[in-house]
Design a protein around this motif. Structure first.
Motif, short mmCIF file in Angstrom:
data_model
loop_
_atom_site.label_atom_id
_atom_site.label_comp_id
_atom_site.label_asym_id
_atom_site.label_seq_id
_atom_site.Cartn_x
_atom_site.Cartn_y
_atom_site.Cartn_z
N GLU A 1 0.81 -1.22 0.00
CA GLU A 1 0.00 0.00 0.00
C GLU A 1 0.85 1.27 0.00
O GLU A 1 0.34 2.35 -0.28
N TYR A 2 2.14 1.16 0.32
CA TYR A 2 3.02 2.33 0.34
C TYR A 2 3.90 2.43 -0.90
O TYR A 2 4.69 3.35 -1.03
N LYS A 3 3.77 1.48 -1.81
CA LYS A 3 4.62 1.44 -3.00
C LYS A 3 3.84 1.93 -4.21
O LYS A 3 2.69 1.56 -4.40
N LYS A 4 4.49 2.74 -5.03
CA LYS A 4 3.89 3.19 -6.28
C LYS A 4 4.29 2.26 -7.41
O LYS A 4 3.54 2.06 -8.35
N GLU A 5 5.50 1.70 -7.32
CA GLU A 5 5.99 0.76 -8.32
C GLU A 5 6.56 -0.45 -7.60
O GLU A 5 6.89 -0.39 -6.42
N ALA A 6 6.72 -1.53 -8.33
CA ALA A 6 7.17 -2.79 -7.72
C ALA A 6 8.56 -2.69 -7.10
O ALA A 6 8.87 -3.40 -6.16
N THR A 7 9.39 -1.79 -7.61
CA THR A 7 10.76 -1.67 -7.11
C THR A 7 10.90 -0.65 -5.98
O THR A 7 12.00 -0.44 -5.50
N ASP A 8 9.81 -0.03 -5.55
CA ASP A 8 9.87 0.94 -4.46
C ASP A 8 10.08 0.24 -3.12
O ASP A 8 9.65 -0.90 -2.91
N TYR A 9 10.71 0.96 -2.21
CA TYR A 9 10.95 0.47 -0.86
C TYR A 9 9.83 0.93 0.07
O TYR A 9 9.15 1.90 -0.20
N ALA A 10 9.69 0.24 1.17
CA ALA A 10 8.84 0.69 2.28
C ALA A 10 9.71 0.67 3.53
O ALA A 10 10.56 -0.21 3.69
N THR A 11 9.52 1.64 4.41
CA THR A 11 10.27 1.68 5.66
C THR A 11 9.57 0.75 6.65
O THR A 11 8.36 0.86 6.86
N VAL A 12 10.34 -0.17 7.22
CA VAL A 12 9.76 -1.15 8.14
C VAL A 12 10.56 -1.21 9.43
O VAL A 12 11.74 -0.91 9.46
#
Length: 143
Positions: free
Chosen positions: A88-99
């Motif tokens: 839900e926080y990614k715009k593209e498949a290669t985007d990161y999310a902070t976890v």
């Protein structure tokens, strides 16, 4: 020529001594935390590591990049759950999310390629969008 070899041996001796002192300091710092301290909480005694960083799962490979280290993520049910939360926080498949996660750090088997350590996720604490300024992805487009 003998002077050059002697200089090289002396330089190597000093360099190895310097690394040993760093290892001694790290050992001393880790020993200063008493693992048997009765004031430690149950979470501090369970052997898991708290990590915060950038998570990405793409093409059957999952990676967690912290400020100090890059970890391969063990592909299991918890990683799948984390990936669903990160979508839900990614715009593209290669985007990161902070976890922020807690997990077990395990060394990579010698016969496999990849980062020196893996993380087996045991608990997912937080998932949020990454700062777009730090998401260093190069995109190629043709017009």
């Amino acid at each position: 020529m003998k002077k050059l070899v002697a200089l090289l041996v002396i330089t190597l001796a000093f360099a190895s001594c310097k690394n040993d002192s760093k290892m001694d300091e790290a050992t001393t710092n880790s020993e200063s935390m008493d693992l048997n301290d009765p004031n430690r909480t149950d979470k501090q005694n369970d052997g898991l590591t708290l990590l915060q960083g950038e998570f990405v799962y793409y093409a059957d490979a999952a990676v967690l990049q912290t400020q100090q280290e890059v970890y391969g993520v063990v592909l299991d049910d918890k990683m799948t759950e984390l990936n669903k939360l990160a979508q839900e926080y990614k715009k593209e498949a290669t985007d990161y999310a902070t976890v922020t996660i807690r997990g077990k750090v395990i060394p990579k088997p010698e016969n496999e390629e990849g980062w020196p350590f893996r993380i087996e996720i045991k608990e997912i604490l937080n998932v949020s969008a990454s700062n777009p300024e730090t998401n260093n992805v190069v995109k190629l487009e043709s017009k």
